[in-house]
Scaffold this active site. Sequence first.
Site, mmCIF file in Angstrom:
data_model
loop_
_atom_site.group_PDB
_atom_site.id
_atom_site.type_symbol
_atom_site.label_atom_id
_atom_site.label_comp_id
_atom_site.label_asym_id
_atom_site.label_seq_id
_atom_site.Cartn_x
_atom_site.Cartn_y
_atom_site.Cartn_z
ATOM 1 N N HIS A 1 25.323 63.456 10.928
ATOM 2 C CA HIS A 1 24.030 64.054 10.547
ATOM 3 C C HIS A 1 24.193 64.931 9.301
ATOM 4 O O HIS A 1 23.366 64.904 8.401
ATOM 5 C CB HIS A 1 23.490 64.951 11.675
ATOM 6 C CG HIS A 1 23.149 64.249 12.945
ATOM 7 N ND1 HIS A 1 23.645 64.650 14.164
ATOM 8 C CD2 HIS A 1 22.351 63.187 13.201
ATOM 9 C CE1 HIS A 1 23.160 63.866 15.114
ATOM 10 N NE2 HIS A 1 22.376 62.966 14.563
ATOM 11 N N LYS B 1 14.540 62.801 26.594
ATOM 12 C CA LYS B 1 15.984 63.043 26.559
ATOM 13 C C LYS B 1 16.325 64.325 27.297
ATOM 14 O O LYS B 1 15.705 65.361 27.067
ATOM 15 C CB LYS B 1 16.467 63.158 25.106
ATOM 16 C CG LYS B 1 16.815 61.846 24.468
ATOM 17 C CD LYS B 1 17.526 62.033 23.132
ATOM 18 C CE LYS B 1 17.837 60.687 22.493
ATOM 19 N NZ LYS B 1 18.410 60.836 21.150
ATOM 20 N N ARG C 1 23.018 53.643 10.870
ATOM 21 C CA ARG C 1 24.454 53.545 11.109
ATOM 22 C C ARG C 1 24.903 52.091 11.153
ATOM 23 O O ARG C 1 25.964 51.746 10.683
ATOM 24 C CB ARG C 1 24.825 54.238 12.423
ATOM 25 C CG ARG C 1 24.702 55.747 12.348
ATOM 26 C CD ARG C 1 24.713 56.354 13.715
ATOM 27 N NE ARG C 1 23.586 55.841 14.499
ATOM 28 C CZ ARG C 1 23.434 56.036 15.788
ATOM 29 N NH1 ARG C 1 24.332 56.709 16.461
ATOM 30 N NH2 ARG C 1 22.382 55.560 16.417
ATOM 31 N N SER D 1 25.657 61.595 19.179
ATOM 32 C CA SER D 1 25.845 62.861 19.883
ATOM 33 C C SER D 1 26.310 62.611 21.320
ATOM 34 O O SER D 1 27.171 63.320 21.835
ATOM 35 C CB SER D 1 24.542 63.660 19.871
ATOM 36 O OG SER D 1 24.161 63.900 18.534
HETATM 37 N N1 COA Z 1 25.345 60.289 12.520
HETATM 38 C C1 COA Z 1 25.631 60.441 13.811
HETATM 39 N N2 COA Z 1 24.767 60.183 14.804
HETATM 40 C C2 COA Z 1 23.559 59.761 14.438
HETATM 41 C C3 COA Z 1 23.172 59.588 13.106
HETATM 42 C C4 COA Z 1 24.141 59.859 12.114
HETATM 43 N N3 COA Z 1 23.876 59.703 10.816
HETATM 44 N N4 COA Z 1 21.908 59.150 13.070
HETATM 45 C C5 COA Z 1 21.499 59.047 14.340
HETATM 46 N N5 COA Z 1 22.495 59.418 15.162
HETATM 47 C C6 COA Z 1 22.481 59.397 16.622
HETATM 48 C C7 COA Z 1 22.076 60.688 17.230
HETATM 49 O O1 COA Z 1 23.220 61.486 17.457
HETATM 50 C C8 COA Z 1 21.410 60.249 18.493
HETATM 51 O O2 COA Z 1 22.411 60.066 19.466
HETATM 52 P P1 COA Z 1 22.126 60.290 21.026
HETATM 53 O O3 COA Z 1 21.010 59.344 21.394
HETATM 54 O O4 COA Z 1 23.426 59.978 21.618
HETATM 55 O O5 COA Z 1 21.720 61.736 21.177
HETATM 56 C C9 COA Z 1 20.831 58.878 18.163
HETATM 57 O O6 COA Z 1 21.518 58.462 17.026
HETATM 58 C C10 COA Z 1 19.369 58.823 17.769
HETATM 59 O O7 COA Z 1 18.843 60.036 17.819
HETATM 60 P P2 COA Z 1 18.053 60.872 16.746
HETATM 61 O O8 COA Z 1 18.334 60.496 15.347
HETATM 62 O O9 COA Z 1 18.284 62.270 17.082
HETATM 63 O O10 COA Z 1 16.643 60.366 17.000
HETATM 64 P P3 COA Z 1 15.761 60.353 18.295
HETATM 65 O O11 COA Z 1 15.728 58.946 18.755
HETATM 66 O O12 COA Z 1 16.114 61.385 19.289
HETATM 67 O O13 COA Z 1 14.399 60.756 17.652
HETATM 68 C C11 COA Z 1 12.587 60.653 16.066
HETATM 69 C C12 COA Z 1 13.876 60.047 16.575
HETATM 70 C C13 COA Z 1 12.705 62.143 15.963
HETATM 71 C C14 COA Z 1 12.362 60.130 14.661
HETATM 72 C C15 COA Z 1 11.437 60.168 16.947
HETATM 73 O O14 COA Z 1 11.791 60.237 18.301
HETATM 74 C C16 COA Z 1 10.171 60.968 16.751
HETATM 75 O O15 COA Z 1 9.620 61.021 15.680
HETATM 76 N N6 COA Z 1 9.676 61.594 17.826
HETATM 77 C C17 COA Z 1 8.451 62.390 17.802
HETATM 78 C C18 COA Z 1 7.354 61.716 18.573
HETATM 79 C C19 COA Z 1 6.662 60.708 17.708
HETATM 80 O O16 COA Z 1 6.166 60.983 16.631
HETATM 81 N N7 COA Z 1 6.571 59.474 18.217
HETATM 82 C C20 COA Z 1 5.947 58.407 17.488
HETATM 83 C C21 COA Z 1 6.951 57.693 16.616
HETATM 84 S S1 COA Z 1 8.181 56.906 17.620
#
Ligand code: COA
Length: 162
Positions: free
Chosen positions: A16, A40, A91, A129
């Site tokens: 990140h 989550k 990724r 994560s």
């Molecule tokens: N390096 C390491 N890990 C990474 C990464 C990187 N560059 N990019 C993503 N990840 C991992 C994260 O660690 C996370 O791992 P985990 O699931 O083991 O915790 C996973 O990839 C994806 O998580 P994250 O990037 O935190 O996204 P998310 O899926 O939790 O949330 C949002 C994505 C925030 C964009 C989305 O859920 C959102 O917009 N939510 C708000 C509600 C909404 O608007 N909904 C309508 C649209 S879906």
Amino acid sequence: MKIIYPGSFDPVTKGHMDIIKRISEKFDEVIVACLVNSEKQTMFSLEERVSILNEEIENYKITNVEVKAFEGLLVDFAASVGCTMIARGLRAISDYEYEWQIAHINSSLNNDLETIFLVANSKYSYISSSIVKEIIRYDGDISNFVSENVELRIKKKLKIIQ
Ligand code: COA
């Protein structure tokens, strides 16, 4: 121009931080939006995730980044901070389908919103994560994936150290 980098950051990894650093060099202002994701079960509370992110950003000496917590739809958060750009890291090809869907949902909710994708650094393209938390539970070495500070925070949380 400003850009939002949203995620759960439970906790923030070097992957990140690599994305945050790279967008901070290309955009005037970066808003790291730390999400309350009802689907989550997180290890760290929202306040903890925000404070860990702030510590990391300070340690990386990045000055044009602000961390904000958000709940609800990303499009509403973007409107509330007057931003129309969203950054996400890809990724692997397996991320693409999910990211493609989110990007389309967001742009259908607000036509002005644009999502840009950064190819994740290959050193971190296979971590998440959850994987970091799993490795540390079994006493594995996570120093390649998270900073010393984040490692300490996880160990304290799991009561591995005081
Ligand atoms: N390096 C390491 N890990 C990474 C990464 C990187 N560059 N990019 C993503 N990840 C991992 C994260 O660690 C996370 O791992 P985990 O699931 O083991 O915790 C996973 O990839 C994806 O998580 P994250 O990037 O935190 O996204 P998310 O899926 O939790 O949330 C949002 C994505 C925030 C964009 C989305 O859920 C959102 O917009 N939510 C708000 C509600 C909404 O608007 N909904 C309508 C649209 S879906």
